[in-house]
Write a protein that holds these residues in place. Structure first.
Motif, mmCIF file in Angstrom:
data_model
loop_
_atom_site.group_PDB
_atom_site.id
_atom_site.type_symbol
_atom_site.label_atom_id
_atom_site.label_comp_id
_atom_site.label_asym_id
_atom_site.label_seq_id
_atom_site.Cartn_x
_atom_site.Cartn_y
_atom_site.Cartn_z
ATOM 1 N N UNK A 130 42.361 47.418 56.279
ATOM 2 C CA UNK A 130 41.574 47.032 57.436
ATOM 3 C C UNK A 130 40.391 46.133 57.114
ATOM 4 N N UNK A 131 40.334 45.639 55.895
ATOM 5 C CA UNK A 131 39.231 44.776 55.450
ATOM 6 C C UNK A 131 39.800 43.474 54.894
ATOM 7 N N UNK A 132 38.942 42.464 54.757
ATOM 8 C CA UNK A 132 39.347 41.190 54.177
ATOM 9 C C UNK A 132 38.643 40.984 52.841
ATOM 10 N N UNK A 133 39.432 40.721 51.818
ATOM 11 C CA UNK A 133 38.922 40.453 50.473
ATOM 12 C C UNK A 133 39.226 38.998 50.135
ATOM 13 N N UNK A 134 38.192 38.241 49.796
ATOM 14 C CA UNK A 134 38.368 36.845 49.406
ATOM 15 C C UNK A 134 38.362 36.747 47.889
ATOM 16 N N UNK A 135 39.332 36.015 47.367
ATOM 17 C CA UNK A 135 39.499 35.866 45.923
ATOM 18 C C UNK A 135 38.763 34.617 45.451
ATOM 19 N N UNK A 136 37.962 34.780 44.410
ATOM 20 C CA UNK A 136 37.284 33.645 43.774
ATOM 21 C C UNK A 136 37.705 33.590 42.310
ATOM 22 N N UNK A 137 38.248 32.449 41.903
ATOM 23 C CA UNK A 137 38.626 32.271 40.504
ATOM 24 C C UNK A 137 37.352 32.047 39.698
ATOM 25 N N UNK A 138 37.072 32.956 38.764
ATOM 26 C CA UNK A 138 35.831 32.887 37.990
ATOM 27 C C UNK A 138 36.155 32.987 36.494
ATOM 28 N N UNK A 139 36.768 31.959 35.928
ATOM 29 C CA UNK A 139 37.187 32.002 34.522
ATOM 30 C C UNK A 139 36.002 31.967 33.570
ATOM 31 N N UNK A 140 36.309 32.258 32.319
ATOM 32 C CA UNK A 140 35.299 32.225 31.266
ATOM 33 C C UNK A 140 35.461 33.406 30.337
ATOM 34 N N UNK A 141 35.441 34.606 30.896
ATOM 35 C CA UNK A 141 35.760 35.792 30.101
ATOM 36 C C UNK A 141 37.238 35.776 29.730
ATOM 37 N N UNK A 142 38.056 35.407 30.675
ATOM 38 C CA UNK A 142 39.482 35.174 30.451
ATOM 39 C C UNK A 142 39.913 34.077 31.421
ATOM 40 N N UNK A 143 41.030 33.419 31.147
ATOM 41 C CA UNK A 143 41.404 32.260 31.976
ATOM 42 C C UNK A 143 41.708 32.607 33.423
ATOM 43 N N UNK A 144 42.223 33.816 33.672
ATOM 44 C CA UNK A 144 42.581 34.196 35.034
ATOM 45 C C UNK A 144 41.630 35.165 35.685
ATOM 46 N N UNK A 145 40.427 35.283 35.162
ATOM 47 C CA UNK A 145 39.456 36.206 35.760
ATOM 48 C C UNK A 145 39.161 35.810 37.199
ATOM 49 N N UNK A 146 39.136 36.811 38.081
ATOM 50 C CA UNK A 146 38.767 36.581 39.472
ATOM 51 C C UNK A 146 37.719 37.600 39.881
ATOM 52 N N UNK A 147 37.003 37.267 40.950
ATOM 53 C CA UNK A 147 36.073 38.181 41.601
ATOM 54 C C UNK A 147 36.522 38.351 43.035
ATOM 55 N N UNK A 148 36.307 39.549 43.581
ATOM 56 C CA UNK A 148 36.706 39.860 44.955
ATOM 57 C C UNK A 148 35.462 40.101 45.796
ATOM 58 N N UNK A 149 35.356 39.390 46.916
ATOM 59 C CA UNK A 149 34.225 39.563 47.824
ATOM 60 C C UNK A 149 34.714 40.150 49.140
#
Length: 212
Positions: free
Chosen positions: A123-142
């Motif tokens: 019931x919620x919306x999570x937006x994916x942000x690609x935030x590489x550096x620690x690993x190539x495919x690291x993402x953050x969820x807002x």
């Protein structure tokens, strides 16, 4: 009711796993189910798990995926740049520290993550942000004013960049140009350690100053 967040410190590296419940009764998602997930598994006994979201595929963040996915028959989401890591113990790092764990593998993720993708779950919306550096495919969820940053940004710290695929310049860019663009009041839920906020880190993080 908004987002209800519970955290579990799992495994020898004390990785933060997050259990999130939204407006849909009896449903939840998990972010980064780490090693030795017994406490988390006990907690979700009566819950339907809609998805497992991975900020990245290092072994300490995916160590509980296999057990929970089989128990709850739920899909796993992971950035496409790390699509091969779940079933490759060398790539996910679990062969690197034999004193911590044996090789860890599980089936590949069911769904790929990409920058800007919106996930409608619990019931919620999570937006994916690609935030590489620690690993190539690291993402953050807002989700609203809640940010799940994996091993990119910590309270008064940042993720290490000396592992395969890590890159300091990318990490600093991800924090300065993506995470620091969020409002100061956004709460940050990192992959290790206590929560913090964007505003606090902008002012006090010694590794990444606000700016350029």
């Amino acid at each position: 009711m908004g987002l209800h967040i519970e955290s579990f410190s799992l495994g020898p590296l004390q990785t933060n796993a997050y259990l999130l419940k939204g407006s849909e009764e009896g449903k939840a998602i998990i972010i980064d189910p780490g090693m030795n997930p017994a406490a988390l598994i006990k907690r979700i006994a009566d819950l339907e798990i809609e998805a497992i979201l991975l900020t990245h595929a290092h072994f300490d963040h995916m160590g509980g995926v296999d057990e929970i996915r089989k128990l709850k028959q739920c899909p796993v989401y992971l950035h496409t740049l790390e699509s091969e890591w779940l079933d490759n113990a060398k790539l996910n790092g679990s062969t690197r520290w034999p004193q911590v764990t044996g090789p860890l593998t599980t089936d590949p993720a069911e769904f790929d993550l990409a920058d800007g993708l919106e996930l409608n779950l619990i019931g919620e919306t999570f937006t994916v942000y690609h935030t590489p550096g620690h690993s190539p495919g690291s993402v953050s969820f807002l989700c609203g004013e809640h940010l799940f940053s994996g091993d990119v940004l910590f309270r008064l710290g940042v993720g290490r960049t000396d592992l395969p695929g890590g890159r300091e310049r990318d990490l600093i860019h991800s924090i300065q140009h993506t995470l620091y663009s969020f409002p100061d009041e956004v709460t940050v839920y990192p992959g290790h350690g206590p929560r913090t906020s964007i505003g606090y880190e902008k002012q006090r993080n010694p590794y990444v100053p606000e700016g350029t």
